[in-house]
Motif scaffolding. Structure first.
Motif, PDB file in Angstrom:
ATOM      1  N   ASN A   1       0.838  -1.107   0.199  1.00  0.00           N
ATOM      2  CA  ASN A   1       0.050  -0.028   0.106  1.00  0.00           C
ATOM      3  C   ASN A   1       0.819   1.114   0.026  1.00  0.00           C
ATOM      4  O   ASN A   1       0.746   2.201   0.699  1.00  0.00           O
ATOM      5  N   ASP A   2       1.949   1.041  -0.806  1.00  0.00           N
ATOM      6  CA  ASP A   2       2.735   2.289  -0.958  1.00  0.00           C
ATOM      7  C   ASP A   2       3.024   3.125  -2.313  1.00  0.00           C
ATOM      8  O   ASP A   2       3.734   3.484  -2.700  1.00  0.00           O
ATOM      9  N   LEU A   3       2.039   2.800  -3.126  1.00  0.00           N
ATOM     10  CA  LEU A   3       1.995   3.462  -4.504  1.00  0.00           C
ATOM     11  C   LEU A   3       1.754   4.733  -4.583  1.00  0.00           C
ATOM     12  O   LEU A   3       1.268   5.461  -3.635  1.00  0.00           O
ATOM     13  N   SER A   4       2.401   5.576  -5.357  1.00  0.00           N
ATOM     14  CA  SER A   4       2.027   7.123  -5.672  1.00  0.00           C
ATOM     15  C   SER A   4       0.747   7.106  -6.237  1.00  0.00           C
ATOM     16  O   SER A   4       0.347   8.374  -6.262  1.00  0.00           O
TER      17      SER A   4
ATOM     18  N   ILE B   1      -0.859  11.492 -11.751  1.00  0.00           N
ATOM     19  CA  ILE B   1       0.272  10.599 -12.671  1.00  0.00           C
ATOM     20  C   ILE B   1       1.016   9.880 -11.784  1.00  0.00           C
ATOM     21  O   ILE B   1       1.932  10.454 -10.805  1.00  0.00           O
ATOM     22  N   PRO B   2       1.023   8.606 -11.624  1.00  0.00           N
ATOM     23  CA  PRO B   2       1.892   7.881 -10.800  1.00  0.00           C
ATOM     24  C   PRO B   2       3.396   8.146 -11.036  1.00  0.00           C
ATOM     25  O   PRO B   2       3.836   8.386 -12.352  1.00  0.00           O
ATOM     26  N   THR B   3       4.268   7.832 -10.179  1.00  0.00           N
ATOM     27  CA  THR B   3       5.642   7.983 -10.290  1.00  0.00           C
ATOM     28  C   THR B   3       6.334   6.703 -10.713  1.00  0.00           C
ATOM     29  O   THR B   3       7.403   6.758 -11.398  1.00  0.00           O
ATOM     30  N   GLU B   4       5.651   5.744 -10.671  1.00  0.00           N
ATOM     31  CA  GLU B   4       6.138   4.447 -11.088  1.00  0.00           C
ATOM     32  C   GLU B   4       5.782   4.499 -12.493  1.00  0.00           C
ATOM     33  O   GLU B   4       4.757   4.419 -13.072  1.00  0.00           O
ATOM     34  N   SER B   5       6.903   4.365 -13.537  1.00  0.00           N
ATOM     35  CA  SER B   5       6.897   4.644 -14.907  1.00  0.00           C
ATOM     36  C   SER B   5       5.803   3.291 -15.546  1.00  0.00           C
ATOM     37  O   SER B   5       5.260   3.719 -16.561  1.00  0.00           O
ATOM     38  N   ASP B   6       6.000   2.351 -14.855  1.00  0.00           N
ATOM     39  CA  ASP B   6       4.997   1.148 -15.653  1.00  0.00           C
ATOM     40  C   ASP B   6       3.708   1.666 -15.377  1.00  0.00           C
ATOM     41  O   ASP B   6       3.004   1.316 -16.270  1.00  0.00           O
ATOM     42  N   LEU B   7       3.382   1.773 -14.273  1.00  0.00           N
ATOM     43  CA  LEU B   7       2.172   2.328 -13.860  1.00  0.00           C
ATOM     44  C   LEU B   7       1.660   3.354 -14.702  1.00  0.00           C
ATOM     45  O   LEU B   7       0.309   3.625 -15.074  1.00  0.00           O
TER      46      LEU B   7
ATOM     47  N   ILE C   1      -6.519  -2.911  -6.510  1.00  0.00           N
ATOM     48  CA  ILE C   1      -7.544  -2.090  -7.343  1.00  0.00           C
ATOM     49  C   ILE C   1      -6.706  -0.638  -7.104  1.00  0.00           C
ATOM     50  O   ILE C   1      -6.575   0.012  -5.997  1.00  0.00           O
ATOM     51  N   VAL C   2      -6.577  -0.171  -8.206  1.00  0.00           N
ATOM     52  CA  VAL C   2      -5.972   1.224  -8.236  1.00  0.00           C
ATOM     53  C   VAL C   2      -6.869   2.128  -8.929  1.00  0.00           C
ATOM     54  O   VAL C   2      -7.442   1.936 -10.207  1.00  0.00           O
ATOM     55  N   TYR C   3      -7.113   3.410  -8.340  1.00  0.00           N
ATOM     56  CA  TYR C   3      -7.882   4.428  -9.086  1.00  0.00           C
ATOM     57  C   TYR C   3      -7.076   5.251 -10.026  1.00  0.00           C
ATOM     58  O   TYR C   3      -6.206   5.927  -9.761  1.00  0.00           O
ATOM     59  N   VAL C   4      -7.959   5.481 -11.289  1.00  0.00           N
ATOM     60  CA  VAL C   4      -7.067   6.152 -12.186  1.00  0.00           C
ATOM     61  C   VAL C   4      -7.757   7.443 -12.307  1.00  0.00           C
ATOM     62  O   VAL C   4      -7.025   8.523 -12.362  1.00  0.00           O
TER      63      VAL C   4
END
Length: 102
Positions: free
Chosen positions: A35-38, A59-65, A49-52
């Motif tokens: 639970n540490d995503l940007s 915009i996520p800092t994780e380039s793949d996401l 589940i991720v909210y777009v």
């Protein structure tokens, strides 16, 4: 049940797409599990589940996401469900998944 309740609930529906957890790098998968995503995320036992958002909430800092968010926005997807058993999407990168313990 009143038909108005059904109609109202339908107006609040937001598109969700279930896609393979293999579209996330091992680093991003671990961040999702911790639970540490940007981005706003809700970990589950087999992904999360991720909210777009629409437009994207952030915009996520994780380039793949972030790359997946771009495609999701074009497709009108508001939520992404990452699951180890969901479909692999043509055109998105696929990262090696560790073997599941039997």
């Amino acid at each position: 049940m009143e038909n108005t309740s059904v109609t109202c609930l339908r107006t609040l529906a937001e598109p969700l797409a279930a896609i393979s957890l293999s579209h996330l790098s091992s680093n991003t998968r671990q961040k999702l599990a911790d639970n540490d995503l940007s981005a706003n995320a809700y970990p589950t036992d087999c992904g999360g589940i991720v909210y777009v958002g629409s437009p994207p909430h952030r915009i996520p800092t994780e380039s793949d996401l972030a790359a997946i968010f771009e495609v999701a926005e074009l497709a009108g997807i508001i939520w992404l469900k990452f699951d180890c058993e969901a479909a692999v999407i043509d055109g998105l990168p696929v990262f090696e998944m560790p073997e599941l313990a039997s």
